[in-house]
Design an enzyme around this catalytic site. Structure first.
Site, mmCIF file in Angstrom:
data_model
loop_
_atom_site.group_PDB
_atom_site.id
_atom_site.type_symbol
_atom_site.label_atom_id
_atom_site.label_comp_id
_atom_site.label_asym_id
_atom_site.label_seq_id
_atom_site.Cartn_x
_atom_site.Cartn_y
_atom_site.Cartn_z
ATOM 1 N N TYR A 139 0.856 -1.191 0.000
ATOM 2 C CA TYR A 139 0.000 0.000 0.000
ATOM 3 C C TYR A 139 0.887 1.235 0.000
ATOM 4 O O TYR A 139 1.856 1.307 0.767
ATOM 5 C CB TYR A 139 -0.893 0.000 1.249
ATOM 6 C CG TYR A 139 -1.792 1.217 1.364
ATOM 7 C CD1 TYR A 139 -2.796 1.462 0.441
ATOM 8 C CD2 TYR A 139 -1.634 2.120 2.416
ATOM 9 C CE1 TYR A 139 -3.625 2.574 0.547
ATOM 10 C CE2 TYR A 139 -2.466 3.235 2.540
ATOM 11 C CZ TYR A 139 -3.460 3.461 1.595
ATOM 12 O OH TYR A 139 -4.272 4.556 1.706
ATOM 13 N N ASP A 236 9.334 3.052 -0.055
ATOM 14 C CA ASP A 236 8.255 3.669 0.722
ATOM 15 C C ASP A 236 8.454 3.232 2.173
ATOM 16 O O ASP A 236 8.041 2.141 2.577
ATOM 17 C CB ASP A 236 6.895 3.228 0.171
ATOM 18 C CG ASP A 236 5.746 3.877 0.938
ATOM 19 O OD1 ASP A 236 6.032 4.610 1.911
ATOM 20 O OD2 ASP A 236 4.586 3.633 0.576
ATOM 21 N N LYS A 264 4.438 8.578 9.459
ATOM 22 C CA LYS A 264 4.171 7.851 10.706
ATOM 23 C C LYS A 264 5.205 8.076 11.821
ATOM 24 O O LYS A 264 5.186 9.101 12.476
ATOM 25 C CB LYS A 264 3.991 6.366 10.393
ATOM 26 C CG LYS A 264 2.827 6.139 9.398
ATOM 27 C CD LYS A 264 2.294 4.738 9.429
ATOM 28 C CE LYS A 264 1.387 4.456 8.252
ATOM 29 N NZ LYS A 264 0.010 4.235 8.552
HETATM 30 C C1 LIG Z 1 3.702 2.079 3.335
HETATM 31 C C2 LIG Z 1 2.697 3.180 3.296
HETATM 32 N N1 LIG Z 1 2.816 4.152 2.392
HETATM 33 C C3 LIG Z 1 1.969 5.179 2.331
HETATM 34 C C4 LIG Z 1 0.907 5.253 3.196
HETATM 35 C C5 LIG Z 1 -0.055 6.411 3.114
HETATM 36 O O1 LIG Z 1 0.159 7.235 4.209
HETATM 37 P P1 LIG Z 1 -1.004 8.236 4.707
HETATM 38 O O2 LIG Z 1 -2.073 7.363 5.303
HETATM 39 O O3 LIG Z 1 -0.309 9.086 5.732
HETATM 40 O O4 LIG Z 1 -1.464 8.985 3.535
HETATM 41 C C6 LIG Z 1 0.729 4.268 4.164
HETATM 42 C C7 LIG Z 1 -0.392 4.333 5.111
HETATM 43 O O5 LIG Z 1 -0.675 3.435 5.860
HETATM 44 C C8 LIG Z 1 1.639 3.196 4.216
HETATM 45 O O6 LIG Z 1 1.497 2.208 5.091
#
Ligand SMILES: Cc1ncc(COP(=O)(O)O)c(C=O)c1O
Length: 428
Positions: A139, A236, A264
């Site tokens: 994700y 990511d 996060k």
């Molecule tokens: C690996 C990863 N990338 C991007 C995101 C998107 O982040 P946000 O929810 O702050 O938009 C998440 C959200 O859980 C994530 O787990």
């Protein structure tokens, strides 16, 4: 009627489904009203040891006094100007560049989705190409560029699986989907789309499906394939960044991507995210005079997020945060494995550092498809029963748990005791 239920019913009047992000609506529906350290409290006064950690930001624990004090100090003096830069932005960016190997320069935004969107758009601008590779089960946020083949229904693996109605077909079709830990698949995809792939984006540990570890050589193999094909490698690290090391999982793995996205744990629960990377790429953003890749956001670099991130990183620099959460993670995993062995439970305890999950299957999953073997109804019943007994884990299939600096050995002991009694009950 319980206060939890009353608030939920009221919320549904004003908000679709009563919640403000997808998958927050679970059964039984919790309404948390207080958080301190490792504990959260619902509206009916029940206390829980929290391992959901709001999907991962709370690496130090809820309402951390050092972080809160720094935020309060910052907003007592400053906030947001919409012009120039602030001392807090400079210090926060300096700390990230100091620790994260791929970070020669940094830009702040407000969510992980924004960060991955910018990283993908920048890659397209740099390479002049359109296509993107992602992995089934990973994700990267809600936008059209990456929101396909996430937690797909099993029959949709290997097929076109957009995450939302309303997505542009062109965006969906320019995102190619590979199998995690399968370098042959990635190599074949590069071969079949020669000269067309702008970027490969990957969660270095796909925590959005629990904890599937990269097999030795996999991340290095991705690095080599990207370099050989003139493609930008994006790690990511929205979950893994700062949680698995102050330098991110890239430092642990010894593999340096071209661009990194973070969020996060970088600010222990306060809203901020970042994109970082090699200077020649980052300088393409139009924050730089002459840059041709748009980057903007009214709230980017707000004092709240930057102060919180500085405080979080400082605490990691000055206290044994990772040493402690890794030790507690090891204790948790070893304790659960020992219980499984004693009770004859068929399960695989997966994890890294402060993160773990129990898959009810008897082998180590290497990619999303392997997780079909997990007994989803057992996974859910187990987590619901733990919640009933004061151990909060998201009652949803394939979700991970997080330990923070405020969890204690006693919390782990209590959790293991409850895990044992819940497993005994479920077994019978
Ligand atoms: C690996 C990863 N990338 C991007 C995101 C998107 O982040 P946000 O929810 O702050 O938009 C998440 C959200 O859980 C994530 O787990």
């Amino acid at each position: 009627m319980s206060r939890n239920v009353q608030i939920y019913e009221e919320s549904k009047k004003y908000t679709p489904g009563g919640v403000h992000t997808s998958i927050r609506s679970v059964d039984p529906f919790p309404v948390f009203v207080k958080a301190q350290g490792a504990y959260i409290y619902d509206a009916d006064g029940r206390k829980y040891i929290d391992y959901q950690a709001a999907f991962g930001p709370f690496i130090l624990g809820h309402n951390h006094p050092y972080v809160n004090a720094k935020v309060i100090e910052a907003i007592g003096r400053t906030d947001l100007y919409g012009v120039g830069c602030t001392d807090l932005e400079v210090e926060c960016a300096r700390l990230i560049c100091k620790h994260v190997p791929s970070s020669e320069q940094v830009l702040f935004c407000n969510s992980g989705s924004e960060a991955t969107y910018h990283a993908i758009r920048l890659s397209r601008a740099v390479t002049g190409r359109k296509k993107l590779i992602k992995f089934q089960g990973c994700y990267h946020g809600w936008h059209d560029y990456a929101a396909r083949n996430m937690l797909s229904a099993w029959e949709m693996i290997g097929k076109r699986d957009p995450g939302s109605a309303g997505m542009l077909d062109e965006a969906v079709d320019h995102t190619l989907v590979c199998t995690f830990n399968d370098l042959d698949d990635v190599e074949r995809t590069f071969r079949e789309n020669k000269g067309e792939i702008a970027a490969l984006i990957v969660e270095p540990i796909p925590h959005n499906i629990g904890c599937v570890l990269p097999q030795p050589g996999f991340l290095q193999g991705l690095r080599e394939l990207c370099s050989a094909n003139g493609t930008l490698l994006i790690f990511d690290e929205v979950i893994t960044g700062f949680r698995h090391d102050i330098g991110g999982f890239q430092l642990v793995a010894g593999v340096t991507p071209d661009l990194t996205t973070m969020g996060k744990a970088m600010a222990n629960g306060y809203p901020i995210a970042a994109i970082a990377g090699r200077k020649p790429y980052m300088e393409r953003f139009n924050t730089n005079p002459g840059g041709d890749v748009w980057f903007a956001g009214t709230y980017n670099g707000h004092a709240v997020g930057t102060a919180a991130s500085i405080a979080t990183i400082e605490l990691m620099e000055n206290e044994p945060v990772h040493e402690r959460i890794f030790r507690l993670g090891d204790r948790m995993r070893a304790g659960i494995r020992e219980i499984h062995e004693r009770l004859g439970i068929k399960a695989f305890v997966a994890g890294f550092g402060s993160v773990w999950t129990t898959y009810f299957m008897d082998f180590e999953p290497k990619h999303y498809g392997d997780l079909q073997h997990n007994d989803a109804s057992m996974y859910l019943s187990y987590r619901r029963k733990l919640n009933e007994n004061g151990i909060f884990k998201l009652p949803m299939n394939l979700k991970r748990n997080h330990i923070g600096y405020s969890h204690t050995d006693e919390d782990i002991d209590v959790t293991l005791e409850i895990i044992e009694s819940v497993l005994k009950e479920l077994r019978s």
